[in-house]
Structure formats: structure tokens, C-alpha cells
Design an enzyme around this catalytic site. Structure first.
Site, PDB file in Angstrom:
ATOM      1  N   ARG A   1      -5.549 -45.935  33.193  1.00 35.53           N
ATOM      2  CA  ARG A   1      -3.664 -45.348  33.658  1.00 35.53           C
ATOM      3  C   ARG A   1      -3.143 -46.357  32.525  1.00 35.53           C
ATOM      4  O   ARG A   1      -2.005 -46.360  32.412  1.00 35.53           O
ATOM      5  CB  ARG A   1      -3.826 -46.123  34.829  1.00 35.53           C
ATOM      6  CG  ARG A   1      -4.139 -47.335  35.356  1.00 35.53           C
ATOM      7  CD  ARG A   1      -5.049 -47.325  36.881  1.00 35.53           C
ATOM      8  NE  ARG A   1      -5.609 -48.740  37.197  1.00 35.53           N
ATOM      9  CZ  ARG A   1      -6.049 -49.456  38.194  1.00 35.53           C
ATOM     10  NH1 ARG A   1      -4.487 -49.682  38.293  1.00 35.53           N
ATOM     11  NH2 ARG A   1      -6.484 -51.046  38.289  1.00 35.53           N
TER      12      ARG A   1
ATOM     13  N   GLU B   1       7.515 -38.593  47.418  1.00 38.04           N
ATOM     14  CA  GLU B   1       7.017 -37.894  45.603  1.00 38.04           C
ATOM     15  C   GLU B   1       7.997 -36.662  45.600  1.00 38.04           C
ATOM     16  O   GLU B   1       7.861 -36.121  44.916  1.00 38.04           O
ATOM     17  CB  GLU B   1       5.868 -37.385  46.030  1.00 38.04           C
ATOM     18  CG  GLU B   1       4.844 -38.666  45.810  1.00 38.04           C
ATOM     19  CD  GLU B   1       5.172 -39.455  47.293  1.00 38.04           C
ATOM     20  OE1 GLU B   1       5.173 -39.087  48.313  1.00 38.04           O
ATOM     21  OE2 GLU B   1       3.828 -40.537  47.342  1.00 38.04           O
TER      22      GLU B   1
ATOM     23  N   PHE C   1      -1.082 -37.465  45.312  1.00 37.36           N
ATOM     24  CA  PHE C   1       0.102 -37.038  45.611  1.00 37.36           C
ATOM     25  C   PHE C   1       0.981 -36.342  44.491  1.00 37.36           C
ATOM     26  O   PHE C   1       2.503 -36.239  44.620  1.00 37.36           O
ATOM     27  CB  PHE C   1       0.684 -38.277  45.522  1.00 37.36           C
ATOM     28  CG  PHE C   1      -0.082 -40.183  47.034  1.00 37.36           C
ATOM     29  CD1 PHE C   1      -0.310 -39.198  48.087  1.00 37.36           C
ATOM     30  CD2 PHE C   1      -0.371 -41.026  46.398  1.00 37.36           C
ATOM     31  CE1 PHE C   1      -1.461 -39.337  48.611  1.00 37.36           C
ATOM     32  CE2 PHE C   1      -1.248 -41.653  47.333  1.00 37.36           C
ATOM     33  CZ  PHE C   1      -1.622 -41.038  48.726  1.00 37.36           C
TER      34      PHE C   1
ATOM     35  N   HIS D   1      -5.297 -42.408  38.987  1.00 36.68           N
ATOM     36  CA  HIS D   1      -6.772 -42.072  40.188  1.00 36.68           C
ATOM     37  C   HIS D   1      -6.475 -40.797  40.119  1.00 36.68           C
ATOM     38  O   HIS D   1      -7.391 -40.844  41.292  1.00 36.68           O
ATOM     39  CB  HIS D   1      -5.750 -43.213  41.823  1.00 36.68           C
ATOM     40  CG  HIS D   1      -5.617 -44.005  41.489  1.00 36.68           C
ATOM     41  ND1 HIS D   1      -4.991 -44.747  40.248  1.00 36.68           N
ATOM     42  CD2 HIS D   1      -6.185 -45.786  41.864  1.00 36.68           C
ATOM     43  CE1 HIS D   1      -4.225 -46.183  40.517  1.00 36.68           C
ATOM     44  NE2 HIS D   1      -5.357 -46.944  41.349  1.00 36.68           N
TER      45      HIS D   1
ATOM     46  N   ASP E   1     -11.314 -46.553  47.581  1.00 35.00           N
ATOM     47  CA  ASP E   1     -10.103 -45.553  48.909  1.00 35.00           C
ATOM     48  C   ASP E   1     -10.596 -44.397  49.282  1.00 35.00           C
ATOM     49  O   ASP E   1     -10.385 -44.284  50.848  1.00 35.00           O
ATOM     50  CB  ASP E   1      -9.206 -45.442  47.770  1.00 35.00           C
ATOM     51  CG  ASP E   1      -8.427 -46.785  47.813  1.00 35.00           C
ATOM     52  OD1 ASP E   1      -8.139 -47.780  48.805  1.00 35.00           O
ATOM     53  OD2 ASP E   1      -7.462 -46.506  47.293  1.00 35.00           O
TER      54      ASP E   1
ATOM     55  N   ARG F   1      -8.231 -44.475  37.224  1.00 39.09           N
ATOM     56  CA  ARG F   1      -8.544 -46.022  38.101  1.00 39.09           C
ATOM     57  C   ARG F   1      -9.824 -47.284  37.035  1.00 39.09           C
ATOM     58  O   ARG F   1      -9.376 -47.978  36.318  1.00 39.09           O
ATOM     59  CB  ARG F   1      -8.452 -46.610  39.465  1.00 39.09           C
ATOM     60  CG  ARG F   1      -8.409 -47.802  39.906  1.00 39.09           C
ATOM     61  CD  ARG F   1      -8.667 -47.998  41.718  1.00 39.09           C
ATOM     62  NE  ARG F   1      -8.639 -49.237  41.298  1.00 39.09           N
ATOM     63  CZ  ARG F   1      -9.578 -49.532  42.202  1.00 39.09           C
ATOM     64  NH1 ARG F   1     -11.054 -49.167  42.394  1.00 39.09           N
ATOM     65  NH2 ARG F   1      -9.599 -50.655  42.270  1.00 39.09           N
TER      66      ARG F   1
END
Lengths: 318, 281
Positions: free
Chosen positions: A13, A61, A86, A112, A120, A170
Site C-alpha cells: 500500500r 463508497e 469496499f 487490504h 480485523d 496491508r
């Protein structure tokens, strides 16, 4: 076999963020949109240096995708930034109608991706995004392998006219491709090692795992050809056929569901041109869960040892 | 253009709509007829646009986005009558290999269309993007949209509405066709939305209303008022109360002509009610 050196782990990223920052200085038509994840997407530098071209849309989004589509009308090159989940599943219809079907020059940049966002858990760990995006006509799908290549890809897609899905992640992973992105061309696979016994076609950070697997196989007298398939669509079929024509079998490796991913695309090329045994290193039709990236890659069979085992298995099926 | 001339265009566009829908026994005449006066006023009087040499970017031009894409017959007719493409092409509506797809698309390069629409709720976001691009380009033109009132049930509309006021997108005029009808019945029966005026005001918009949304003079007056209100920090919403199926008596006062084509006899009746003014295609 050709050796590759990890110059130090880095997150992909950040490669995106660095590429976007350079684009901001080089091309005034580049605009960036983010849905409340500026830091996570490493878009701060662009936002700080070009506030008039940075659009914070909030946690919305669907609206972001529509705005991005609209900004192309007037010559802008919008880069949207949010998590892969998303960026795709949540906004599929907006991408389908307003971007893909409308042929808009939007760059959907997704961080991610996959299991390795880690703790997460499954709500955020999309493993279906490559499939969703590659099914859209004319969508280009790119999953670069490391920091340097993500930076190079970010810059390259700005020069490609049409919608692009750029997938990165990530965790900090090995960084081993050339600093300046030398040799990166959309749709052109990189043959990293030449081999004669088995072809390993990998995408994303599993390319490094594939290199590790090839080194382990070499120590056992097995010659593996590793191909970095950073572009999943359009797929470099010639590179696959050339390699499998030589080795007679293939392992595909990706951080994605085995349904809809790189493996399926490779299988389609082979079954229509040159049928050959194939093994899939991928998530076996399940959701993810919380854990460290390394733990998750081990549990879901996405690392070098899984690629090594799959290579031996597929060679036995020749 | 005089009100009389505009009314002549309206009459011809109504004929085009019912003939197009009848020819393929499909399409959406009700909403198309309800918005005919609005689109004629927009394209033949209000907007600064270049029909003869269409460019996707539309720099220096006002832009229009049809968010409720199912009323494609009216936009196709208005675009053709305004000179974007030959009126003869209206005969290809919804037929194989046509540029006039069931719902509008850029896919086949039909001049005048800048985004695909049909899946509802997306046009306001797209228009905001185009409006933001105009600001970046120092282009003082205005971006217009049209939405159905039933379409406002889509959540994305309210994401967009929130953004437009928060970010002061004040070169945007969104019109809602308030005909109070949708496929399954009245909007109140299907999903009552309460006061749209209060909702848009609460979202920070400058809200105008047209009580007689099929009256050209009322539309023109409100569009002029809306244009005068641009550039003042707020997006503008026009709530335009229309009669679905307007101009064809048996299509008015009901939601049943949302997506149904007239038969031969009904077509004859509809055409008898609307004079051929500019020549049928």
C-alpha cells in the site's frame, strides 16, 4: 536458478501511496478520492500536496465510485482508494454501470486485499475481488507482487485509458523487484526463473513465496519456472503456454478464493489450448478469520511450503 | 425559442415517445410523457450545449445526466430533435444492433449520452463528479440531472445529497420528477418518503418547487431561478410535480403505464391528441 534478494520488507500500500504522490506532481489531471481511509491507503502525501485534487467523500463508497465516473467527464483521471472489500463487493453495481459499462477511465485502487490484513477478520478480508472484477468486460485487473512493483503499476495505470482494478495489501512483504519498476508492463508476465519440471504462476505477494518454493525445490533437484502474473486480466496467455509447453504442469498461487481467481483464468487458457495438470494454491472456498498474516497464510495453505507441496503433487500427475 | 415553438416540440416529442414504444411493444411511456416539457425546456431553452459536435468532456457546455434511465424514449427523442443524431434513428429504439438501447448507454457512442443509467440512484453521484471536474477546469457551466421520485428510495442518492452540500457543489441543479408513482403503486403505498422538500432542505440544499410540472412557463421560470441561485455555496434541488403520462388522456392518473406499450388502437388515440408539428421520423 536466478537469485532474488529481498531488499527489506515493505507494505505494498505504501508503494501505491508513493506512486500516487509522484503522479500528483507529474500529471495535473490525476485526482484522488478516498472514503475515510486516507492513512490506511497511504494517500496522505497526495492529499497534503494537492488538496484541490483530493476528494474526501466520507464513508460512502457507492457515491465515491459515481463521483469518480463523473470526474472522467472533463478529462480527469480519478484514483479511488479504500479497502478491497469496499472497492468491489460493496459497490459492484456502481462499478458495473457507471464505470465499466460506461467505459470510464477510473482507477479503482484497493488495499487490504485477502487474508493478510490480519486481525480485523473475515468481514474485511475479501477473497472474491479478483473474480468480481475480472468478470466485468474490459476491466483490467492487476495484483502487483511488492512495493516497487505496486508503485510502478500505480504510475502505469494512469497512462492506460479505461477502467483498472489495482489490488494491494496491508502487510510488509519482501521487496525484490527493480526500484524503478523496470520491465513492468500491463498484461506482460515476468518470467522470474527458468525451469523445466514445473511452472509456478503466482500473483501478489505469493510471488515471493513461489521464489522461496522454487529454491527449496532446486535443492531437491526439481527445476521450477516461476512466473509473476501481476496482470490477471488481460492475461498473458502466451507466457503460460510457452512455459507449460516446456514443463507440462502448473501450480497457480494467489491470496484469493480458488473460485474466480488467477487459477481459474490460467485453467481456461490451458484447457482451450494445451490441457495440462494444474494444482491450485488458493483459499478453498471459505471466509477468513482473525490472526496474524503469517498464521493465516500457514493455516490457509498460502505459503512457500504449500507451493512446494503442490509442485510435487502436480508433477506426479504428468 | 417562443413558448409556442417549445409547445410544438413537446407535441412532436410525445408522438415520438408513443410511436417508439408501440413499435417494439416495450419501454416506458408514462414517465417519459410526464417529463417531456421539462426536457424540451432544458434542451431547447435553458442549457448551453453543442448538439452538432458532441464531445464526451463537454468542456464549456452545460451537461445533463438522466438518472432514471428507464425514461429513455423522451431523452432519445429530445436529443434527436435537438440535433444530436438523425431523427430517423428513433425507429431503431430497443431493436437489435441499435445505439438506442432500452436504457441509455455510452457503450455504442450515441451522441448526447455521457453515462449509462438504468440501475437507479447513481446519476447524482456522477453529476457531482462532473460538476467537481468543471470546478477544477475553471468551467462555469452547470450540471443538471433528472431523477424519479421513486428513485429517491435508493440509498446512494442520500450519500450524494450529503456530499453535495457538505462540499458546496453549487454548480449542480438536480430535478426530481415528483409524479408520486412507481411500478408497484403510489410512492406512498410502496415506501412513503414524507416531505421531500424538508429532506433536501435538511440535507443542506436550496430547494425549489414547480407545482405545475407540465407547464412550460412554470418550468422555464423555475429553471431560470435555479440557474440564478448557482454559485452561492449550495446545490439546488427542484421538486417538479408532474402528471405521469401527460398529454395522453388514458395514460394519465395511473401508474399502470410506467412500463407498458400502447396497442394499435391506443396509439391512434394518443397520436390524435398530439399534433405532428416537426414531421414524424
Amino acid at each position: 536458478m536466478k537469485k532474488y534478494t529481498n531488499t527489506g520488507n515493505k507494505d505494498t500500500r505504501s508503494g501505491f501511496g508513493a506512486g500516487l504522490q509522484e503522479l500528483g506532481n507529474e500529471n495535473e489531471n490525476v485526482v484522488a478520492l478516498c472514503a475515510d481511509l486516507t492513512g490506511s491507503l497511504k494517500m496522505n502525501a497526495f492529499a497534503d500536496e494537492h488538496p484541490e485534487r483530493f476528494f474526501q467523500v466520507g464513508i460512502a463508497e457507492a457515491n465515491m465510485m459515481g463521483i469518480a465516473a463523473g470526474m472522467t467527464i472533463g478529462g480527469k483521471i480519478p484514483f479511488t482508494g479504500t479497502f478491497a472489500n469496499f472497492s468491489t463487493g460493496r459497490v459492484y453495481d456502481q462499478i458495473r454501470q457507471s464505470i465499466a459499462y460506461s467505459g470510464k477511465n477510473v482507477k479503482i485502487c484497493a488495499s487490504h486485499a485477502g487474508l493478510t490484513l490480519g486481525e480485523d477478520g473475515a468481514t474485511h478480508q475479501i477473497l472474491e475481488d479478483i473474480g468480481l472484477m475480472k468478470m466485468l468486460p474490459h476491466m483490467v485487473v492487476i495484483n502487483p507482487c511488492d512495493y516497487n512493483q505496486t508503485k510502478a503499476a500505480t504510475k502505469a495505470i494512469s497512462a492506460h485509458e479505461g477502467p483498472v482494478y489495482l489490488r494491494f495489501g496491508r502487510p510488509s512483504v519482501a521487496n525484490f523487484t527493480p526500484v524503478d519498476g523496470e520491465g513492468f508492463t500491463i498484461g506482460k508476465a515476468d518470467v522470474l526463473t527458468e525451469g523445466s519440471d514445473v511452472t509456478i504462476v503466482a500473483t501478489g505477494h505469493l510471488v515471493w513465496e513461489a521464489i522461496q518454493a522454487a529454491e527449496a525445490l532446486e535443492a531437491q533437484g526439481i527445476s521450477a519456472e516461476v512466473i509473476n502474473m501481476h496482470t490477471i486480466k488481460p492475461l498473458d496467455a502466451a507466457a503460460i503456454l510457452s512455459s507449460v509447453g516446456k514443463t507440462g504442469c502448473v501450480v497457480t498461487a494467489e491470496e484469493h478464493n480458488r473460485h474466480g481467481g488467477l487459477g481459474e483464468s490460467v485453467a481456461q487458457v490451458l484447457t482451450t489450448n494445451h490441457p495440462a495438470p494444474q494444482e491450485f494454491v488458493a483459499v478453498n472456498d471459505s471466509f477468513g478469520e482473525s490472526g496474524t498474516p503469517a498464521q493465516l497464510m500457514e493455516k490457509y495453505g498460502l505459503n512457500a511450503s504449500a507451493i512446494e507441496a503442490a509442485s510435487k503433487k502436480v508433477m506426479g500427475r504428468k | 425559442m417562443s413558448a409556442q415553438d417549445l409547445q410544438a416540440v413537446v407535441s412532436q416529442v410525445r408522438r415520438d415517445i408513443v410511436r417508439m414504444v408501440h413499435a417494439v411493444n416495450s419501454g416506458h411511456p408514462g414517465g417519459s410523457l410526464g417529463c417531456t416539457e421539462f426536457l424540451v425546456a432544458l434542451y431547447f431553452e435553458q442549457m448551453n450545449h453543442n448538439a452538432k459536435s458532441f464531445s464526451m468532456d463537454g468542456v464549456g457546455e452545460d451537461l445533463f445526466f438522466l438518472s432514471n434511465g428507464h425514461i429513455s424514449p423522451v431523452i432519445y427523442s429530445v436529443l434527436a430533435r435537438a440535433g444530436y443524431f438523425p431523427v430517423e434513428e428513433l425507429a431503431t429504439f430497443r431493436k437489435i444492433n441499435t445505439r438506442l438501447q432500452g436504457h441509455p448507454t455510452t457503450h455504442d457512442n450515441l451522441p448526447g449520452i455521457r453515462i449509462a443509467s438504468g440501475s437507479l440512484g447513481q446519476g447524482m453521484s456522477v453529476a457531482i463528479g462532473a460538476a467537481e471536474a468543471k470546478k477544477l477546469n475553471k468551467d462555469n457551466s452547470i450540471v443538471y440531472t433528472l431523477h424519479g421520485d421513486g428513485e429517491l428510495q435508493e440509498g446512494q442518492i442520500w450519500e450524494a445529497a450529503m456530499y453535495a452540500s457538505a462540499k458546496k457543489v453549487d454548480n449542480l441543479i438536480c430535478t426530481v420528477d415528483v409524479n408520486e408513482k412507481q411500478i408497484d403503486g403510489s410512492t406512498d403505498e410502496v415506501l412513503a418518503m414524507g416531505s421531500l422538500h424538508a429532506k433536501f432542505e435538511a440535507f443542506g440544499w436550496h430547494v425549489l418547487s414547480i407545482e405545475k410540472g407540465n407547464d412550460l412557463n412554470a418550468i422555464l421560470a423555475t429553471l431560470a431561478e435555479a440557474k440564478a441561485a448557482t454559485g452561492q455555496g449550495k446545490p439546488i434541488c427542484i421538486l417538479m410535480h408532474t402528471e405521469m403520462g401527460n398529454g395522453v388522456d388514458f395514460m394519465m392518473g395511473t401508474h399502470k403505464w410506467h412500463g407498458v406499450a400502447p396497442n394499435d388502437e391506443q396509439l391512434a388515440s394518443a397520436l390524435a391528441q398530439n399534433a405532428e408539428t416537426l414531421g414524424d421520423y
